[in-house]
Design a protein around this motif. Structure first.
Motif, PDB file in Angstrom:
ATOM      1  N   ALA A 209     137.370  -6.585 -32.846  1.00  0.00           N
ATOM      2  CA  ALA A 209     138.475  -7.589 -31.817  1.00  0.00           C
ATOM      3  C   ALA A 209     138.888  -8.763 -32.963  1.00  0.00           C
ATOM      4  N   ASN A 210     137.698  -9.235 -33.247  1.00  0.00           N
ATOM      5  CA  ASN A 210     138.816 -10.582 -34.513  1.00  0.00           C
ATOM      6  C   ASN A 210     139.445  -9.922 -35.774  1.00  0.00           C
TER       7      ASN A 210
ATOM      8  N   TRP B 194     144.575  -9.091 -44.730  1.00  0.00           N
ATOM      9  CA  TRP B 194     143.049  -9.263 -43.190  1.00  0.00           C
ATOM     10  C   TRP B 194     142.602 -10.741 -42.698  1.00  0.00           C
ATOM     11  N   ALA B 195     142.651 -11.181 -41.343  1.00  0.00           N
ATOM     12  CA  ALA B 195     142.003 -12.455 -41.215  1.00  0.00           C
ATOM     13  C   ALA B 195     141.367 -12.447 -40.321  1.00  0.00           C
ATOM     14  N   MET B 196     140.548 -13.669 -40.128  1.00  0.00           N
ATOM     15  CA  MET B 196     139.235 -13.953 -39.058  1.00  0.00           C
ATOM     16  C   MET B 196     139.424 -14.903 -39.051  1.00  0.00           C
TER      17      MET B 196
ATOM     18  N   PHE C 142     129.702 -12.110 -34.649  1.00  0.00           N
ATOM     19  CA  PHE C 142     131.790 -12.545 -34.320  1.00  0.00           C
ATOM     20  C   PHE C 142     132.648 -11.281 -35.759  1.00  0.00           C
ATOM     21  N   LEU C 143     131.969 -11.597 -36.828  1.00  0.00           N
ATOM     22  CA  LEU C 143     132.828 -11.260 -38.331  1.00  0.00           C
ATOM     23  C   LEU C 143     132.403  -9.579 -37.867  1.00  0.00           C
ATOM     24  N   MET C 144     131.364  -9.424 -37.461  1.00  0.00           N
ATOM     25  CA  MET C 144     131.430  -7.335 -37.500  1.00  0.00           C
ATOM     26  C   MET C 144     131.966  -7.015 -35.695  1.00  0.00           C
ATOM     27  N   ASP C 145     133.002  -7.656 -35.274  1.00  0.00           N
ATOM     28  CA  ASP C 145     133.246  -7.258 -34.097  1.00  0.00           C
ATOM     29  C   ASP C 145     135.251  -7.211 -34.109  1.00  0.00           C
TER      30      ASP C 145
END
Length: 215
Positions: A169-170, A186-188, A164-167
């Motif tokens: 799109a997120n 930045w925010a995830m 998820f964190l390395m996508d």
């Protein structure tokens, strides 16, 4: 206090394997002058006299995929209350290296012993707006692992899927007004957790390294 929570890991992202990460960081040599930080999005020069600190980016090895361990700071702390962070803190005189500082702080904050952690490398130093020069140390964590969080500093320990964190799109570029000036960061966000600021910035740096190396 909820001390540890393991969130769904989902599918493993392409190339996000233990062997790939070890290979990437065996070949990756952060250049001392290539400093990342809050200034990347805000156009100011980092100060030369920042206080040294180190954090561990703990990548947990699980059967259904890799995940990243985070802490949620307690609400009563003076600095960054309630925020999502990596375990870490100031580099002390007795610390032999950034790696030593990151492992020491992780054991003090989370109760995760260093013998569960395999250090595989580090990212470029990250300079924060608040005056710290942070060395992010990458460590692989054997699961299951023990935790005994410092109740004064840590409200919760939890994991988020590395995929998820390395996508990309997120990855959200956000802004807010601080002392009359618009600041970008930045925010995830993941489920109920808002991962942002320096923590998200270091994850963005990790993404950039993996992207450059063919992830």
């Amino acid at each position: 206090m909820e001390q540890q929570r393991i969130l769904p890991t989902g599918a493993t992202g392409r190339g996000l394997t233990v062997d790939h990460l070890i290979d990437v960081f065996a070949a990756y040599d952060p250049r001392p002058g290539d400093i990342r930080g809050d200034h990347d999005l805000n156009g100011f020069r980092p100060k030369p006299d920042n206080r040294e600190a180190a954090v561990l980016i703990p990548i947990v090895k699980r059967k259904d995929g890799l995940s990243v361990l985070f802490t949620k700071r307690t609400d009563h702390l003076k600095n960054h209350p309630g925020q999502i962070s990596f375990p870490g803190g100031h580099t002390e005189e007795e610390d032999e290296s950034a790696e030593h500082a990151a492992l020491r702080e992780t054991e003090e904050e989370v109760g995760l012993p260093h013998d569960y952690i395999q250090v595989i490398g580090r990212l470029n130093d990250y300079v924060t707006r608040t005056g710290f020069r942070v060395t992010p140390v990458i460590g692989l964590v054997e699961a299951p692992y023990p935790t005994d969080p410092d109740e004064h500093e840590v409200a919760e320990v939890f994991e988020v899927p590395l995929s998820f964190l390395m996508d990309k799109a997120n990855h959200q570029k956000c802004s807010r007004i601080f002392m009359g000036v618009k600041r970008y960061f930045w925010a995830m966000p993941y489920e109920d957790y808002f991962i942002w600021g320096a923590t998200a910035g270091m994850l963005k740096n990790l993404y950039d390294v993996l992207e450059e190396k063919g992830e």
